[in-house]
Scaffold this motif. Sequence first.
Motif, mmCIF file in Angstrom:
data_model
loop_
_atom_site.group_PDB
_atom_site.id
_atom_site.type_symbol
_atom_site.label_atom_id
_atom_site.label_comp_id
_atom_site.label_asym_id
_atom_site.label_seq_id
_atom_site.Cartn_x
_atom_site.Cartn_y
_atom_site.Cartn_z
ATOM 1 N N GLU A 4 -7.931 -7.275 -8.372
ATOM 2 C CA GLU A 4 -7.723 -8.569 -9.010
ATOM 3 C C GLU A 4 -6.268 -8.719 -9.418
ATOM 4 O OE1 GLU A 4 -10.464 -8.708 -12.231
ATOM 5 O OE2 GLU A 4 -12.154 -8.261 -10.886
ATOM 6 N N ARG A 5 -5.898 -9.950 -9.681
ATOM 7 C CA ARG A 5 -4.514 -10.213 -10.054
ATOM 8 C C ARG A 5 -4.207 -9.661 -11.449
ATOM 9 N NH1 ARG A 5 -6.490 -15.195 -8.283
ATOM 10 N NH2 ARG A 5 -5.558 -15.941 -6.371
ATOM 11 N N PHE A 6 -3.032 -9.161 -11.588
ATOM 12 C CA PHE A 6 -2.493 -8.729 -12.884
ATOM 13 C C PHE A 6 -3.249 -7.572 -13.512
ATOM 14 C CE2 PHE A 6 -1.132 -13.270 -12.836
ATOM 15 C CZ PHE A 6 0.210 -13.012 -12.677
ATOM 16 N N VAL A 7 -4.036 -6.852 -12.697
ATOM 17 C CA VAL A 7 -4.746 -5.707 -13.260
ATOM 18 C C VAL A 7 -3.940 -4.450 -12.965
ATOM 19 C CG1 VAL A 7 -6.796 -4.268 -13.102
ATOM 20 C CG2 VAL A 7 -7.009 -6.752 -13.094
ATOM 21 N N SER A 10 4.133 -5.729 -10.875
ATOM 22 C CA SER A 10 3.700 -7.051 -11.311
ATOM 23 C C SER A 10 2.191 -7.096 -11.473
ATOM 24 C CB SER A 10 4.116 -8.093 -10.281
ATOM 25 O OG SER A 10 3.503 -7.809 -9.041
ATOM 26 N N GLY A 11 1.495 -6.084 -10.946
ATOM 27 C CA GLY A 11 0.039 -6.123 -10.992
ATOM 28 C C GLY A 11 -0.517 -7.014 -9.904
ATOM 29 N N LEU A 12 0.324 -7.375 -8.955
ATOM 30 C CA LEU A 12 -0.119 -8.269 -7.885
ATOM 31 C C LEU A 12 -0.211 -7.569 -6.543
ATOM 32 C CD1 LEU A 12 1.911 -11.463 -8.759
ATOM 33 C CD2 LEU A 12 -0.539 -11.163 -8.900
ATOM 34 N N GLY A 13 0.263 -6.319 -6.489
ATOM 35 C CA GLY A 13 0.350 -5.609 -5.215
ATOM 36 C C GLY A 13 -0.947 -5.604 -4.432
ATOM 37 N N LEU A 14 -2.011 -5.091 -5.041
ATOM 38 C CA LEU A 14 -3.281 -5.002 -4.325
ATOM 39 C C LEU A 14 -3.934 -6.368 -4.171
ATOM 40 C CD1 LEU A 14 -4.881 -1.686 -5.577
ATOM 41 C CD2 LEU A 14 -3.952 -2.200 -3.329
ATOM 42 N N ALA A 42 -5.466 -7.705 -0.803
ATOM 43 C CA ALA A 42 -6.827 -8.242 -0.697
ATOM 44 C C ALA A 42 -6.800 -9.650 -0.110
ATOM 45 C CB ALA A 42 -7.503 -8.242 -2.060
ATOM 46 N N ALA A 43 -5.848 -10.467 -0.568
ATOM 47 C CA ALA A 43 -5.742 -11.831 -0.048
ATOM 48 C C ALA A 43 -5.387 -11.808 1.432
ATOM 49 C CB ALA A 43 -4.690 -12.611 -0.829
ATOM 50 N N LEU A 81 0.841 -1.201 0.000
ATOM 51 C CA LEU A 81 0.000 0.000 0.000
ATOM 52 C C LEU A 81 0.878 1.254 0.000
ATOM 53 C CD1 LEU A 81 -2.840 -0.977 2.509
ATOM 54 C CD2 LEU A 81 -2.967 -0.841 0.021
ATOM 55 N N LEU A 82 1.953 1.228 0.811
ATOM 56 C CA LEU A 82 2.853 2.383 0.874
ATOM 57 C C LEU A 82 3.581 2.570 -0.455
ATOM 58 C CD1 LEU A 82 4.194 1.784 4.458
ATOM 59 C CD2 LEU A 82 3.052 3.855 3.673
#
Lengths: 452, 221
Positions: A402-405, A416-420, A424-425, A356-357
């Motif tokens: 979502e992943r990769f968005v 990588s598009g995986l941060g959020l 969420a996970a 998030l940071l």
Amino acid sequence: MSTATGLRRLTPSSFLLFVAVLAVAASAAALIVVYRTGGGIISDQERAEALAERDLLEQVDVEQGLDTLAAGVTRRALFATAGQHFGLFDARGQALAGDLTTFNPEFRNADWKVVRVGVKPRYTVHVIGSTLNDGAVLVVGRSLSNLRRFERSIFYGFASAVAIVAVAGLAAGLVMNFLILQRVDAIANTAERIAGGDLSARSPVADGRDPFGRVGVSLNAMLERIEELLTGMRTVTDSLAHDLRSPLTRVMGALARAMHEGATEDERMDAVEVAHDEVERTLNTLSAMLDIARAETGLSREMMVRVDVAALVEELADFFTPVIEDAEQKLVIHAPSHPVIAHGHEPLLRQAVGNLLHNASQYAGEGTVVRVSVEENQDTVDIVVADTGGGVPEDQRGRVQERFVRLDPARSSGGSGLGLAIVAACAKLHGGVLRLEDNHPGLRAVLEIRRV
Amino acid sequence: MVEDDAEVADYVAKGLRETGYTVEHVPDGRDGLYLASSSSFDAIVMDRMLPGMDGLSVVKALRAASVETPILILSALGQLDERVVGLRAGGDDYLTKPFGFSELHARIENLVRRRAGRSVETVLRCADLEMDLLARKVFRAGKPLDLLPREFKLLEYFLRHKDRVVTRTMLLEQVWDYRFDPHTSIIDTHISRLRKKLDEGFERPLLHTLRGVGYRLSEQP
């Protein structure tokens, strides 16, 4: 053991029969009790009445003589109600008064004896007799018809009760059976459709409160989850193939440059470094994917321990301070000075807060304020990272989790598009959610976690 | 080294031999347990998934038998959880496959040296740099340096690993307990700030960058 297996082998219809037999048996038992005690009570009461009457008449004889008694008995017999019988005989058995005219030797000193009287119709009468001073015999009788009537009504009552129990029970049972089988059938049909490959099949749910409704609801929840996981997996596989292809292509390009005959040593080193960085990024992506998968399936739950969320957030904010400052942003940390304890997966929480940071430092822009805070609620703790940047359009807030968005269409920022998706996970693993809200202006990301 | 993948084993053993280590290699967990408990080693490199007996069980068995040799666990299971599991089992460090040899080497050096010097120190030194751990003050050539707590923590780690290569992931994991940095630049940012305070205005730089590997705090360039 044997009753348990017996019960398990019981089908709904045989169970129904069992219940019907049980109902009839219970009614019969009730009847016998009522019959015995009820009959006894009636008989006792009639006897007491007859005794009192005889005593009264005896008293007449003692005080006023046999003639007055004969007149009294005649009058009494005249005004007798149905079932009451009287008789007075002289010592030789000659009838003197009353409706009982045929003498029976058993009348003498009878105490509630059952005696047949009359020729046609023949009554059966309970009698109390007594022999008077001069050999005369006084008889007070009560016909058994009252008792017989009572017995008859008990029998009819019982018969109709059994009939009602049998008919109504059978009907209710059949209806129940039908309803149960229908609902079980509906669930079985759903299961069969799913087994057949139609994952969108759902069990009909009319009412979630009864057991069948609940079975339907949980079956549907399970299916929802399976479908969600499968869709997720498909998305991941597709995106993974896509996202691995691009860095691997860049690695290929870099290695080709390094292998080029005319390349200088410096050019080769540069190319190798590019390849190295790409591979590293790809490995990180894979690693993140596995972490998300573990968090989402709940496998990481066993790693959860007591965590001081306030200290963790403060430490991470401190760790990210130089990055935020380099992005020409101002970092404000607002965490309680006392420990905020939650049951948490520490490495994953660090990762989530770090993401998030990082996002704030990357996307909020220069001159903005990034505010990190820990807010305590009753059952939850909110970790909030809010910035005053451009924010995320409301209709995109669900999608970016979502992943990769990546909202950046060129995907040039290198993320990588995986941060959020990790955040969420992480929220999900901790029984909470990730909320993306409007900070007026900017983005307010709330990572909610459950304390226990 | 207990590793069943012959290619990885050759690659690691060759590298370690070139840097001056003597390496004994077994491909089986049970043999590894036997070897590690019957002779003395400076460090053990243990793969997690092994034939015979899995790596974590070997580590647990060794620790239960009071074998205190430092153990570096290697694994293709690189998730956040697996690292914690590995360290809980009694491993001293955990490295995810695939890895670069320089990363492995730096970590082994760290394990071996950590074991060698375990005295309680109150002052750490490197050339004219001096850190007073009790007063929490740092001096360079007698002049006080104004460091933030996080910079102090980072410099302390460097001083404790003086003359040794420290990789970015080692710093992330051991100074900040942060598993991996998908953005890679955070450590560089921290280092450049520390370096500014540490080396600016002094003739001889102490904090060196080793391209593609990491950093080293040392008098020698």
